[in-house]
Design a protein around this motif. Structure first.
Motif, mmCIF file in Angstrom:
data_model
loop_
_atom_site.group_PDB
_atom_site.id
_atom_site.type_symbol
_atom_site.label_atom_id
_atom_site.label_comp_id
_atom_site.label_asym_id
_atom_site.label_seq_id
_atom_site.Cartn_x
_atom_site.Cartn_y
_atom_site.Cartn_z
ATOM 1 N N GLY A 1 0.667 -1.225 -0.111
ATOM 2 C CA GLY A 1 -0.028 -0.226 0.065
ATOM 3 C C GLY A 1 0.731 1.289 -0.064
ATOM 4 O O GLY A 1 2.205 1.404 0.049
ATOM 5 N N ALA A 2 0.323 2.499 -0.295
ATOM 6 C CA ALA A 2 1.023 3.548 -0.467
ATOM 7 C C ALA A 2 1.475 3.889 1.124
ATOM 8 O O ALA A 2 0.563 3.943 1.812
ATOM 9 N N GLY A 3 2.744 4.258 1.161
ATOM 10 C CA GLY A 3 3.146 4.955 2.388
ATOM 11 C C GLY A 3 2.845 6.396 2.545
ATOM 12 O O GLY A 3 2.160 7.103 1.723
ATOM 13 N N LYS A 4 3.522 7.094 3.604
ATOM 14 C CA LYS A 4 3.156 8.611 3.736
ATOM 15 C C LYS A 4 3.975 9.364 2.707
ATOM 16 O O LYS A 4 3.541 10.335 2.102
ATOM 17 N N ASP A 5 5.361 8.694 2.493
ATOM 18 C CA ASP A 5 6.064 9.381 1.181
ATOM 19 C C ASP A 5 5.797 8.699 0.005
ATOM 20 O O ASP A 5 4.749 7.747 0.029
ATOM 21 N N LYS A 6 6.472 9.068 -1.172
ATOM 22 C CA LYS A 6 6.519 8.397 -2.418
ATOM 23 C C LYS A 6 6.880 7.058 -2.203
ATOM 24 O O LYS A 6 8.030 6.680 -1.779
ATOM 25 N N GLY A 7 6.171 5.913 -2.668
ATOM 26 C CA GLY A 7 6.377 4.681 -2.604
ATOM 27 C C GLY A 7 5.510 3.816 -1.780
ATOM 28 O O GLY A 7 4.515 4.157 -1.415
ATOM 29 N N ASP A 8 5.671 2.453 -1.991
ATOM 30 C CA ASP A 8 4.746 1.545 -1.291
ATOM 31 C C ASP A 8 5.507 0.993 0.057
ATOM 32 O O ASP A 8 6.742 0.724 -0.021
ATOM 33 N N GLU A 9 4.519 0.539 1.000
ATOM 34 C CA GLU A 9 5.180 -0.020 2.168
ATOM 35 C C GLU A 9 4.448 -1.333 2.417
ATOM 36 O O GLU A 9 3.503 -1.555 1.875
ATOM 37 N N LEU A 10 4.734 -1.989 3.384
ATOM 38 C CA LEU A 10 4.009 -3.322 3.952
ATOM 39 C C LEU A 10 3.007 -3.112 4.992
ATOM 40 O O LEU A 10 3.255 -2.558 5.838
#
Length: 338
Positions: free
Chosen positions: A93-102
């Motif tokens: 899913g989208a994290g707080k910054d640009k990019g994806d997180e778990l």
């Protein structure tokens, strides 16, 4: 093929009952199922409200399809995997910054939690490996190579294989439940760039760089090369017991795709002709008699839809598991529930 889809509110009771019945009838210690990600429009064919990631499980013994949850589709690559052992769905899913997180979704409480920070993309998630370890193929923020990352689900600490290596990238990973080893497809980013430049200059199909499969010990983090293919792309792999099934191609994004079995101990490779089109998601069955795949079954007389199928290597018969009727099947994984 008819399949039964159950709504989420009844999932906990139904799955518990299914597992109990299967366990009593089979006497086996583990129960296997498929975890499936299907992206669909929120309102059927209406595109106004965007899309969701719909997480399913398919009980192999009972042949029952169950919808677990609808999750937000805001990642670069939609990816979910359901751990029934932990009553949790892990997803990108989208994290707080640009990019994806778990992220994790608790099936019982229906709550969401962000687990990682510092990632940019996630290509694969294997939820249940050794102890409380989850394994990912993921990219760190500000970097390019895809790394093999061992993630502690209790402490949320990440142990990154060869973290200082800025050239080697990981294409796909697989976990062998019989040996508890992880296997990864890897190649050199520099060699890939050189081959791409040669292809562009000559205006010919791109020849892949050498691809290798390495074995990773989850405790010591020691690695061993199982096999290296000369200028041949390994598209996906499935490790089970003493063998690895692979799909390969001689050119990037070009057919034909060939399929092989690799002996894990010796690295010996045996080609197997198969009537399928599948470039990702191959999963060997526990008994070794067949495999599940995402793609198409090739028959000269019948056009088969894209979907998840089971193919029996001995009888050469196939079985429909989950066809792509609505939305798009992004991935699936074969897992065990102790």
């Amino acid at each position: 093929m008819k399949r039964k889809v159950l709504p989420y509110p009844f999932i906990a009771v139904v799955m518990t009952l299914l597992l109990f019945i299967a366990g009593c009838s089979s006497g086996e210690e583990t129960h296997e199922y498929l975890s499936i990600t299907n992206t669909e429009y929120v309102n059927g064919t209406d595109t106004d409200d965007g899309m969701i990631m719909r997480a399913y499980t398919y009980d192999i013994q009972m042949k029952a399809l169950v919808k677990l949850a609808d999750l937000p589709y805001n990642s670069q690559y939609p990816l979910t995997v359901a751990s029934l052992a932990n009553d949790t769905i892990y997803y990108s899913g989208a994290g707080k910054d640009k990019g994806d997180e778990l992220f994790s979704y608790d099936i019982q409480t229906q709550t969401i939690q962000q687990l990682s920070s510092g990632l940019f993309a996630i290509n694969s998630i294997i939820p249940d490996t050794v102890d409380h370890t989850l394994v990912m193929a993921a990219v760190k923020k500000g970097e390019r190579p895809v790394k093999v990352i061992f993630f502690d689900k209790n402490t949320h600490e990440m142990n990154i294989l060869n973290d200082e290596d800025s050239d080697t990238t990981t294409w796909d990973i697989s976990f062998n439940p019989e040996t508890s080893k992880t296997y990864a497809i890897q190649y050199s980013e520099e060699e890939q760039y050189i081959h791409m430049e040669q292809s562009n200059k000559a205006q010919t199909p791109m020849v892949p760089p050498n691809h290798s499969i390495i074995e990773i010990d989850p405790i010591s983090m020691q690695t061993r090369k199982v096999i290296e293919l000369d200028e041949e792309q390994i598209l996906t792999l499935s490790a089970r017991a003493d063998q690895i099934m692979i799909a390969t191609a001689k050119h990037i994004n070009k057919h034909p795709i060939e399929y092989s079995m690799v002996n894990i101990r010796t690295g010996e490779r045996t080609n197997i002709p198969l009537p399928i089109k599948a470039s990702s998601e191959l999963c060997l069955s526990k008994d070794g008699q067949g495999f599940y795949f995402l793609g198409e079954y090739v028959d000269a007389n019948i056009k088969h839809e894209r979907g998840i199928y089971y193919y029996n290597l001995k009888t050469q018969e196939f079985e429909e598991v989950f066809l792509q009727k609505e939305g798009f099947i992004n991935n699936f994984m074969l897992l065990s529930n102790p």
